[in-house]
Every structure is written in C-alpha cells, then in structure tokens.
Motif scaffolding. Structure first.
Motif, PDB file in Angstrom:
ATOM      1  N   THR A  97      30.935  58.881  28.635  1.00 25.10           N
ATOM      2  CA  THR A  97      30.985  58.389  30.013  1.00 25.10           C
ATOM      3  C   THR A  97      29.598  58.311  30.632  1.00 25.10           C
ATOM      4  O   THR A  97      29.464  57.950  31.800  1.00 25.10           O
ATOM      5  CB  THR A  97      31.876  59.285  30.889  1.00 25.10           C
ATOM      6  N   GLY A  98      28.560  58.667  29.871  1.00 25.74           N
ATOM      7  CA  GLY A  98      27.200  58.558  30.382  1.00 25.74           C
ATOM      8  C   GLY A  98      26.879  59.551  31.466  1.00 25.74           C
ATOM      9  O   GLY A  98      26.223  59.209  32.465  1.00 25.74           O
ATOM     10  N   ALA A  99      27.303  60.789  31.295  1.00 27.53           N
ATOM     11  CA  ALA A  99      27.043  61.816  32.302  1.00 27.53           C
ATOM     12  C   ALA A  99      25.558  62.120  32.392  1.00 27.53           C
ATOM     13  O   ALA A  99      24.896  62.349  31.383  1.00 27.53           O
ATOM     14  CB  ALA A  99      27.820  63.091  31.962  1.00 27.53           C
ATOM     15  N   LEU A 100      25.039  62.140  33.609  1.00 29.18           N
ATOM     16  CA  LEU A 100      23.640  62.455  33.867  1.00 29.18           C
ATOM     17  C   LEU A 100      23.503  63.954  34.170  1.00 29.18           C
ATOM     18  O   LEU A 100      24.508  64.670  34.199  1.00 29.18           O
ATOM     19  CB  LEU A 100      23.132  61.567  35.000  1.00 29.18           C
ATOM     20  N   PRO A 101      22.259  64.463  34.361  1.00 26.23           N
ATOM     21  CA  PRO A 101      22.069  65.926  34.390  1.00 26.23           C
ATOM     22  C   PRO A 101      23.010  66.715  35.291  1.00 26.23           C
ATOM     23  O   PRO A 101      23.521  67.765  34.884  1.00 26.23           O
ATOM     24  CB  PRO A 101      20.613  66.059  34.845  1.00 26.23           C
ATOM     25  N   LEU A 102      23.280  66.244  36.513  1.00 31.23           N
ATOM     26  CA  LEU A 102      24.149  66.997  37.418  1.00 31.23           C
ATOM     27  C   LEU A 102      25.551  67.132  36.840  1.00 31.23           C
ATOM     28  O   LEU A 102      26.095  68.243  36.737  1.00 31.23           O
ATOM     29  CB  LEU A 102      24.208  66.305  38.783  1.00 31.23           C
ATOM     30  N   ARG A 103      26.138  66.011  36.452  1.00 35.69           N
ATOM     31  CA  ARG A 103      27.509  66.048  35.936  1.00 35.69           C
ATOM     32  C   ARG A 103      27.565  66.735  34.574  1.00 35.69           C
ATOM     33  O   ARG A 103      28.552  67.412  34.260  1.00 35.69           O
ATOM     34  CB  ARG A 103      28.089  64.630  35.866  1.00 35.69           C
ATOM     35  N   THR A 104      26.512  66.564  33.772  1.00 35.54           N
ATOM     36  CA  THR A 104      26.472  67.242  32.475  1.00 35.54           C
ATOM     37  C   THR A 104      26.486  68.750  32.641  1.00 35.54           C
ATOM     38  O   THR A 104      27.213  69.458  31.935  1.00 35.54           O
ATOM     39  CB  THR A 104      25.213  66.820  31.697  1.00 35.54           C
ATOM     40  N   TRP A 105      25.703  69.251  33.588  1.00 37.86           N
ATOM     41  CA  TRP A 105      25.641  70.705  33.816  1.00 37.86           C
ATOM     42  C   TRP A 105      27.010  71.231  34.230  1.00 37.86           C
ATOM     43  O   TRP A 105      27.477  72.251  33.718  1.00 37.86           O
ATOM     44  CB  TRP A 105      24.602  71.022  34.880  1.00 37.86           C
ATOM     45  N   ILE A 106      27.662  70.527  35.153  1.00 37.14           N
ATOM     46  CA  ILE A 106      28.979  70.969  35.620  1.00 37.14           C
ATOM     47  C   ILE A 106      30.010  70.840  34.507  1.00 37.14           C
ATOM     48  O   ILE A 106      30.876  71.715  34.329  1.00 37.14           O
ATOM     49  CB  ILE A 106      29.404  70.163  36.860  1.00 37.14           C
ATOM     50  N   ASP A 107      29.928  69.750  33.736  1.00 41.93           N
ATOM     51  CA  ASP A 107      30.852  69.535  32.624  1.00 41.93           C
ATOM     52  C   ASP A 107      30.761  70.690  31.623  1.00 41.93           C
ATOM     53  O   ASP A 107      31.781  71.250  31.190  1.00 41.93           O
ATOM     54  CB  ASP A 107      30.524  68.210  31.949  1.00 41.93           C
TER      55      ASP A 107
END
Length: 475
Positions: free
Chosen positions: A160-170
C-alpha cells in the motif's frame, strides 16, 4: 471447561444472575432445559478467563489499530509536499522521470516504478539496496511528472506504499517493534477476539430480556448493559477483524495458506519468465537510470500494459535477471479493486502472460478483499472511520469489563456462584462433537489452543485447591 464458584472479581463476564441481581441462597430452576442449556456456564467460564488474560493484549491491538486507521489521512497531510504537485500541461515520459530520480539518488537499484496515478500526484521511483534503508523497505523518490523535479524521498513499506508515519504505526500494531517474536501478541489477540465476541453474543441473548436494558439502571447492572449492548452491535465486526487478522499471522496464517493451497485456492501470480527471444539488450543501460531500463524500455512497456487494459494506478517491476520479463500490475486496493497483471518481454515489448483478477480463485479474492477491508483501504475514508469505531468500541468494552470486575468486588455484589462440573451435565452427543471441533480449531489456531489448555489447567488447579480447603474446613 469446568465452572468453579468464583469469589474473585472477573472482568468482562456477562454473568447471568450476576451482581445486578439480588444474591440468593439457591439458584432458581432454569426456565427450560435443553441439550444446549449446560453449555452456558462453560461459555461464561471461558469468557471469564479470556477477560482476565487476553483483554490486555486486545486493548493494545485496539489502540494501535485505531491509530493505524487514522494514519491514512494523517499521512496525506504530513507528506503532502511529496505526494502532490500542481497540475501541469502534459507529463514527461516515465523513463525521463526515472532518470531524474536516479540523478538525485544514484544509490541502490530501481525495484519498481509507480507512474503518477492522478493529475496532481507525483510519480514514485522505488529504490532497493540503499544504505540506511531496511532490507524489507524501499526508498521512494517522488518526482513531479510534469517537470521532472524531485520533491523528496521517503522510506516506504508494503504494497500500500506506507510512508514513515504509517509504517511506524503499522509495525507497532503488528509486533510492537519487537520483530517476529512481537507478532505473537497480535496473533494471540486475533485468535481470541472471535471467541470472546461469539461467547459474549451467546451470553447476552441467553439473558432474560428484562436484564438486557440499560435505561433506568444503575451500578454494575448499567455497566453490564452498556457492555452487552455495544458488544452485540460490534460483534460481527470483531469476528471479521479476527478472521482476517489471522490470515497473515505467523502460525495460523501459515496453516490457512497450506489449507488454501491444498484446495487449489492459493493466490496466483503472473509468470515473469521472458519468452526466450534475443535478450542481449537486457543489461544495456538507457540513460542514467540504467538498472530500470532493459531492452525496449519503460515507456514501451507501459504502453503495452495500457493496451491490455491496465489503467492507473500501476506498478512497473523491472526484470530480475536476463531471463525475466517486466511485470506491470495494477495496485488499486480500493473498491472496485484493480489487480490485473501482465508480463512483458524486454526484448520485443510483447505481452507474454496476462493474469486477470476475475480469474483468481474465490478464496484468493475473499482473502484479498478481507485484508484490504481489515487495513482500511477497500472503501477509503468510510472504511477507516468504521475501523476506528470498532477499535473505540473494543476499548470501551474492555474498560467496562474491568469496571464490572471492580464493581463486583464491592460490598456484597458477588452474584450467585456457578457450580463446578457443568460439563458433566452436557449430553454426550453435544459434548463429544463440541470437544472434537475445539481440538481441530485449536490445532489450526495454536495461539488459541495453547492458552485454552492453560486455562483448563488453571481451572483444575484452582478447583483442587478450593476442594482441599473445603475438606480442611470441614475437619
């Protein structure tokens, strides 16, 4: 599971004849006795143990899941400069955009390219093997499709192309940033959520209608009413989140994959093998972006994919080696999904394989839809708001469950005790199939089966301790 009398408070239990009812010396005879009536105490006892031991894991999963659902919109705000551009007259060829990215970031190799899917969106050029970027992540370089100007680069993760903010939460939601061992927490939560939700439904609907209402009640009975009402409305959502969460868990997910494969329902993939033509040009660089350009180049490959009906958004994956083809696949996870893929020979620009999402097996489609709905991308903002509502409901249910535990321990509010050994009163033709079903499910979902066995051991030990204390008191 036996049902010992409990004088200790229990979180989350919707106990019939609980503290919201006046304690009595002897329980009144049930209104009706059927083969399923003795199962209620067993379900209640299981709900009790799950409330004690699993609720903390669910609380963490619900809190981090709430944050993850909100992260999609936050990501658009935080990274708006990288994600969006002013609309120009006409986009540059994809190959020129890749060249611009490689001039700014020459490290690593191009692992994929996502051309601008909308008029105001940037093109993403994904680089792998970049120093300082995790092996499972890529460095996404964002290019203005109209000017070729690089607007920035960010670490990216997942399809889904998660960037740093969403990646950290994921990753926090998935494994608490503890790696593979940390994934056990989320699998434990997913393994038990459907059991707790299903058990809560049975307990709620088996209560007398008068005991289900919230209006006009106070104290623990009001808390119980709120807990049950919200739980009933959210139960289907919880069961869905549990089932879909297990599909990519470590142990249960592996068992599900094996089962799907054995049934011929595995997710297919397009063949990336080239057709066998003259591939001498595969390793010939075409511009600064050399490692992305093989043979006919990106622009002809994209044109061939468009001719096969692959509309935006798409991802172009360069050949892995001299005997491989380009793969172009649609990456739209929102409804209606676009998941078609084609393989294109680098030497000739001809399509060598086509895979349509319509041709996927049914279970593969259901898995895809389930995961995308679970992660909040299938229906966009509405999907994300629904997930946030479910996460909020689960947090409230856990808080109310512990509040009932606290309220039960005050004064004389302990309710009628449940007799131990209710399992012995379940007819064999119900008990035997039930135990066999539990054993099969526990085998395929080990983080359900192992704790369940532990709960049983604890229950037996506590019963034996109580029995011995009773004998000593009698002496």
């Amino acid at each position: 599971m036996s049902t010992a009398p409990s004088t200790s408070p229990t979180p989350g239990s919707a106990r019939a004849g609980g503290p919201d009812e006046a304690p009595q010396a002897a329980a009144p005879a049930p209104r009706s006795r059927g083969p399923w009536a003795p199962l209620r105490p067993l379900i209640l006892r299981l709900h009790f143990y799950a409330g004690v031991f699993v609720a903390p894991f669910l609380l963490v999963a619900a809190t981090t899941g709430f944050l993850y659902a909100a992260a999609f919109q936050a990501e658009k705000l935080v990274y708006s400069h990288e994600l969006t551009v002013p609309v120009g007259d006409a986009p540059l060829p994809v190959s020129e955009q890749v060249d611009a990215a490689r001039k700014a970031y020459p490290e690593g190799t191009v692992s994929a390219v996502r051309p601008s899917p909308e008029d105001d969106a940037t093109t993403r050029v994904m680089l792998s093997g970049v120093e300082g970027v995790a092996a499972t992540h890529t460095l996404a370089v964002f290019v203005d499709p109209y000017t070729g100007k690089v607007r920035g680069a960010l670490e990216q993760y997942g399809s889904t192309g998660a960037l740093p903010l969403r990646t950290w939460i994921d990753e926090f939601h998935r494994d608490l940033h503890l790696g593979e061992n940390g994934r056990l927490y989320s699998e434990l939560a997913a393994s038990w959520l459907w059991v707790i939700a299903g058990g809560g439904l049975v307990l709620w609907f088996s209560r007398r209608r008068a005991l289900r209402k919230v209006r006009g009640t106070t104290g623990r009975r009001r808390t119980l009413g709120l807990h049950g009402t919200v739980g009933v409305w959210a139960a289907v959502g919880f069961i869905f989140l549990s089932a879909t969460g297990l599909t990519w868990s470590t142990y249960a997910g592996a068992n599900i994959d094996v089962l799907r494969t054995s049934l011929g329902q595995a997710t297919p993939s397009v063949s990336a093998a080239a057709s066998g033509g003259d591939h001498a040009g595969h390793d010939t660089a075409s511009g600064a972006g050399g490692d992305a350009e093989h043979g006919v180049g990106l622009d002809r490959v994209l044109a061939a994919a468009r001719a096969e009906g692959l509309g935006d958004p798409v991802e172009i994956v360069p050949p892995a080696d001299a005997s491989s083809a380009y793969v172009v696949k649609q990456v739209q996870r929102s409804w209606p999904e676009k998941q078609d893929a084609v393989a294109i020979d680098p030497a000739t620009g001809e399509v060598t394989d086509v895979l349509r999402f319509d041709d996927h097996p049914l279970l593969a489609k259901l898995t895809r839809w389930g995961i995308d709905l679970h992660t909040g991308v299938l229906f966009g903002l509405v999907n994300q708001l629904a997930l946030m509502a479910l996460a909020g409901a689960l947090i409230l249910l856990i808080v109310w469950g512990y509040r009932m535990w606290w309220q039960r321990g005050r004064g004389s509010a302990f309710g009628r005790p449940l007799p131990r050994g209710a399992w012995a009163q379940v007819p064999p033709y119900v008990l035997v199939p039930l135990m066999a079903t539990v054993a099969v499910v526990a085998y395929f979902v080990p983080l359900l089966g192992i704790p369940l066995a532990a709960f049983l051991v604890v229950d037996v030990v506590l019963g034996e301790i109580a029995h011995r204390r009773g004998r000593r008191a009698a002496v």
